[in-house]
Design an enzyme around this catalytic site. Sequence first.
Site, PDB file in Angstrom:
ATOM      1  N   GLY A  49       0.849  -1.183   0.000  1.00  0.00           N
ATOM      2  CA  GLY A  49       0.000   0.000   0.000  1.00  0.00           C
ATOM      3  C   GLY A  49       0.882   1.229   0.000  1.00  0.00           C
ATOM      4  N   GLN A  54       2.780   9.907   1.977  1.00  0.00           N
ATOM      5  CA  GLN A  54       4.096   9.284   1.793  1.00  0.00           C
ATOM      6  C   GLN A  54       4.777   9.752   0.519  1.00  0.00           C
ATOM      7  OE1 GLN A  54       2.579   5.023   2.558  1.00  0.00           O
ATOM      8  NE2 GLN A  54       4.725   4.967   3.197  1.00  0.00           N
ATOM      9  N   CYS A 103       7.398  -0.644   6.168  1.00  0.00           N
ATOM     10  CA  CYS A 103       6.789   0.530   5.537  1.00  0.00           C
ATOM     11  C   CYS A 103       7.782   1.111   4.537  1.00  0.00           C
ATOM     12  CB  CYS A 103       6.463   1.565   6.615  1.00  0.00           C
ATOM     13  SG  CYS A 103       5.732   3.081   5.970  1.00  0.00           S
ATOM     14  N   LEU A 104       7.286   1.562   3.402  1.00  0.00           N
ATOM     15  CA  LEU A 104       8.176   2.138   2.388  1.00  0.00           C
ATOM     16  C   LEU A 104       8.812   3.442   2.869  1.00  0.00           C
ATOM     17  CD1 LEU A 104       6.105   1.470  -0.861  1.00  0.00           C
ATOM     18  CD2 LEU A 104       8.133   0.236  -0.061  1.00  0.00           C
ATOM     19  N   HIS A 145      -2.805   0.059   8.638  1.00  0.00           N
ATOM     20  CA  HIS A 145      -1.484   0.675   8.429  1.00  0.00           C
ATOM     21  C   HIS A 145      -1.594   1.868   7.474  1.00  0.00           C
ATOM     22  CE1 HIS A 145       3.029   0.388   7.720  1.00  0.00           C
ATOM     23  NE2 HIS A 145       2.630   1.188   6.752  1.00  0.00           N
ATOM     24  N   GLU A 146      -2.277   1.672   6.346  1.00  0.00           N
ATOM     25  CA  GLU A 146      -2.351   2.755   5.355  1.00  0.00           C
ATOM     26  C   GLU A 146      -3.156   3.937   5.890  1.00  0.00           C
ATOM     27  OE1 GLU A 146      -0.318   2.832   2.996  1.00  0.00           O
ATOM     28  OE2 GLU A 146       0.245   0.765   3.378  1.00  0.00           O
ATOM     29  N   HIS A 149      -1.384   6.378   8.164  1.00  0.00           N
ATOM     30  CA  HIS A 149      -0.550   7.411   7.523  1.00  0.00           C
ATOM     31  C   HIS A 149      -1.335   8.718   7.347  1.00  0.00           C
ATOM     32  CE1 HIS A 149       3.196   5.403   6.641  1.00  0.00           C
ATOM     33  NE2 HIS A 149       2.602   4.387   6.054  1.00  0.00           N
TER      34      HIS A 149
END
Length: 192
Positions: A49, A54, A103-104, A145-146, A149
């Site tokens: 995701g 981000q 996480c990216l 998680h997404e 953000h």
Amino acid sequence: MTLLKIAQLGEPVLRQRSRDLTRAELAAPDTQRFIDDLIETMHDADGAGLAAPQVFRPVRLCAIHVRGNNPRYPYKPPIPLTVLVNPVITPLSDEQFDNEEGCLSVADLRGSVKRYVHVRVQAWDRHGAEIDVEAKGLTAGTYQHECDHLDGHVFVDRVTDPTTFSTWKNWERHRKAAFVERATALVQKWGG
Ligand code: NI
């Protein structure tokens, strides 16, 4: 399409509450192009995701896509490509599970995070149509998680036991087998 730069931990944009999108903003060609770029960037980075803040755009929008062969998360059940706009997540039970997340925006780190095992997700899709779905197990964890953000939260905030922090290489070596076993049981109990 354009690959977007992914903000890394410490960038203030990751720590602010993103703002809602209006229907008119969502329909604008610039926003639709941005959504295409967000999806392409997520795919290029092998993410499960990617949320708009981000990539330095603090609006309440994220993309999720888990393909069967994701090299970062081979044990996750597939999730079709989903774009969530102005999402609201509501837990449907108090039950939580230990999800080992990465996480990216957090290079080479994973850690164990409590997530609700069963949630309701309400949002618009990229065309403004209503989404109202339930998600369970690891899939519920991905949604949480997404959406975190969009409120300025990163998974590291939710790691209650810092001894679970691990590089990806060491996670593969020392934590993966036990986690995949627990995750497989969770998937069997709760479905994708
Ligand atoms: Ni993330």
